[in-house]
Design an enzyme around this catalytic site. Structure first.
Site, PDB file in Angstrom:
ATOM      1  N   LYS A  99      82.558  42.833  -7.750  1.00 12.93           N
ATOM      2  CA  LYS A  99      81.550  43.888  -7.877  1.00 12.93           C
ATOM      3  C   LYS A  99      81.412  44.639  -6.560  1.00 12.93           C
ATOM      4  CE  LYS A  99      78.150  42.084  -5.191  1.00 12.93           C
ATOM      5  NZ  LYS A  99      77.640  42.734  -3.945  1.00 12.93           N
ATOM      6  N   PRO A 106      88.830  38.920  -2.070  1.00 11.52           N
ATOM      7  CA  PRO A 106      88.656  38.363  -0.730  1.00 11.52           C
ATOM      8  C   PRO A 106      87.431  37.445  -0.642  1.00 11.52           C
ATOM      9  CG  PRO A 106      89.129  40.715  -0.615  1.00 11.52           C
ATOM     10  CD  PRO A 106      88.914  40.394  -2.060  1.00 11.52           C
ATOM     11  N   VAL A 107      87.562  36.414   0.182  1.00  9.04           N
ATOM     12  CA  VAL A 107      86.479  35.443   0.365  1.00  9.04           C
ATOM     13  C   VAL A 107      85.472  35.986   1.376  1.00  9.04           C
ATOM     14  CG1 VAL A 107      85.949  33.097   1.152  1.00  9.04           C
ATOM     15  CG2 VAL A 107      88.029  33.536  -0.195  1.00  9.04           C
ATOM     16  N   ALA A 139      83.274  38.425   1.257  1.00 10.59           N
ATOM     17  CA  ALA A 139      83.537  39.858   1.393  1.00 10.59           C
ATOM     18  C   ALA A 139      82.388  40.743   0.919  1.00 10.59           C
ATOM     19  CB  ALA A 139      84.804  40.215   0.609  1.00 10.59           C
ATOM     20  N   GLY A 140      81.311  40.148   0.382  1.00  7.58           N
ATOM     21  CA  GLY A 140      80.234  40.960  -0.175  1.00  7.58           C
ATOM     22  C   GLY A 140      80.565  41.504  -1.551  1.00  7.58           C
ATOM     23  N   MET A 141      81.508  40.851  -2.254  1.00  7.16           N
ATOM     24  CA  MET A 141      81.959  41.334  -3.563  1.00  7.16           C
ATOM     25  C   MET A 141      81.713  40.321  -4.681  1.00  7.16           C
ATOM     26  SD  MET A 141      85.511  43.110  -2.334  1.00  7.16           S
ATOM     27  CE  MET A 141      85.717  44.050  -3.843  1.00  7.16           C
ATOM     28  N   ALA A 142      80.850  39.330  -4.411  1.00 11.14           N
ATOM     29  CA  ALA A 142      80.488  38.302  -5.397  1.00 11.14           C
ATOM     30  C   ALA A 142      81.683  37.490  -5.857  1.00 11.14           C
ATOM     31  CB  ALA A 142      79.770  38.926  -6.600  1.00 11.14           C
ATOM     32  N   ASP A 182      73.396  36.224  -7.802  1.00 17.71           N
ATOM     33  CA  ASP A 182      74.354  37.232  -8.288  1.00 17.71           C
ATOM     34  C   ASP A 182      75.050  36.804  -9.585  1.00 17.71           C
ATOM     35  OD1 ASP A 182      73.945  39.164  -6.377  1.00 17.71           O
ATOM     36  OD2 ASP A 182      75.668  38.602  -5.137  1.00 17.71           O
TER      37      ASP A 182
END
Length: 289
Positions: free
Chosen positions: A10, A94-95, A97-100, A136
Site C-alpha cells: 500500500k 521491501p522490508v 519500507a512504510g508499505m505495510a 494496518d
C-alpha cells in the site's frame, strides 16, 4: 489442499495524525491505496498442527515472531483448530519500507486460513481479530482505496483512485516507525493535510487535484534525519512526476505520473543516481476486482 495468495503493498495518498490514545496508539486519518507490487504466499494444509514458515528473502524471520505465524496461532487458539499449515513466502515488497509489507502478509494469511481451515468468517470478523495484531492489517484485508480512521481500523471504502503510473523507490536505509512517532509527539504539527479534499478529488476522478493535496505529517520528521528522501523526490519530479512523496513513516518514496513513458524516464533517472536500490514501476490496483 493448497492455497496461493498475493499480498499487495500500500501507499498513503494522505496521512494525518489527529491525536493519541491513553494506550499509546495514535489516532489517524489516512487515504490508503493498494499498488501492483506484492508478495506471494502459498499455504499447504498439514495434519500435525504445526505452523511452519519459509521465506525467499534473507533476514525475514520465519519463527513465531513473524506476523504470519502470529495470525495462524491466533486463529488456532480462537477457533480450536487442530490442523496446521506449511507456508512459503516469496518476498518482493521491501522490508521496513512504510508499505505495510508485514501487515499485508498477515492479512493474506487471515484470508487464506479462513478458507484452508474452513472457518467461515466474514471479512468484518477477520478485521476485528486483525486489529489486535496490527492497526494496518484490517485495511490490507479490505484492500482497494479507503479512508482509514481511528487507529487504522475504521475503514470507509471510496471510489477507485484515478488511473496513473507509479514509480516506487526505497533507499538503502531503515527508519524506525517508533522513533518517527516519538519525534512527532515532541513537537507541534505545523499543518495538516486536507484528507477530505484528497478524497473528493479521487471520487471526482481529478488526478492532478489529488496530487496537489497529497500530504503526510510524518514526512518532515523523517526527512529531517534522512535527506536522501527529498533527493529522490526531486529526481522524480524533475523527470516528469506530477508529485513525489513519502509513504507511511518512510523511507519509501512514490511518484505519480500521468504518462507511462514519463514514469519509465523517472525510473531510469533514479536507477542511474544509485540512491534507491529497491526500485519498481507499478500502478494502483483494487485486489477485489
Amino acid at each position: 489442499m493448497e492455497i496461493t495468495r498475493k499480498a499487495y503493498a500500500k501507499i498513503n495518498l494522505g496521512l494525518d495524525v489527529t491525536g493519541k490514545r491513553d494506550d499509546g496508539y495514535h489516532l489517524v486519518r489516512m487515504i490508503m491505496q493498494n499498488i501492483d507490487l506484492y508478495d506471494t504466499l502459498t499455504y499447504k494444509l498439514n495434519e500435525s498442527g504445526e505452523v511452519n514458515l519459509s521465506a525467499s528473502a534473507e533476514g525475514v524471520p520465519t519463527d513465531d515472531s513473524n506476523l504470519i505465524c502470529k495470525v495462524a496461532h491466533q486463529l488456532q487458539k480462537e477457533y480450536g483448530v487442530t490442523k496446521g499449515v506449511d507456508i512459503t513466502l516469496e518476498k518482493r515488497i521491501p522490508v521496513a519500507a512504510g508499505m505495510a509489507g508485514g501487515s499485508t502478509d498477515g492479512a493474506a494469511t487471515y484470508l487464506a486460513l479462513n478458507d484452508l481451515w474452513d472457518l467461515g468468517l466474514t471479512k468484518e470478523q477477520l478485521c476485528k481479530l486483525a486489529v489486535k495484531l496490527g492497526a494496518d492489517i484490517p485495511y490490507c484485508i479490505i484492500g482497494g482505496t479507503a479512508l482509514s480512521e481511528g487507529i487504522g481500523e475504521v475503514l470507509t471504502p471510496i471510489k477507485e483512485m484515478p488511473a496513473c503510473h507509479l514509480v516506487i523507490a526505497k533507499p538503502a536505509i531503515a527508519v524506525s516507525t517508533g522513533w518517527v512517532y516519538t519525534e512527532l509527539d515532541s513537537k507541534d504539527i505545523p499543518s495538516h493535510p486536507d484528507i477530505d479534499g484528497i478524497r473528493d478529488a479521487i471520487e471526482g476522478g481529478d488526478l492532478k487535484g489529488m496530487c496537489d493535496l497529497i500530504g503526510n505529517v510524518l514526512e518532515d520528521v523523517t526527512t529531517s534525519k534522512y535527506s536522501i528522501i527529498k533527493d529522490i523526490e526531486k529526481i522524480l519530479e524533475d523527470n516528469g512526476a506530477i508529485r513525489a512523496f513519502m509513504t507511511g513513516s518512510g523511507p519509501t518514496v512514490f511518484a505519480i505520473y500521468d504518462d507511462k513513458e514519463k514514469a519509465q524516464e523517472g525510473y531510469r533517472a533514479v536507477k542511474e543516481s544509485g540512491l534507491a536500490p529497491e526500485l519498481f514501476l507499478s500502478e494502483p490496483i483494487d485486489p477485489n476486482k
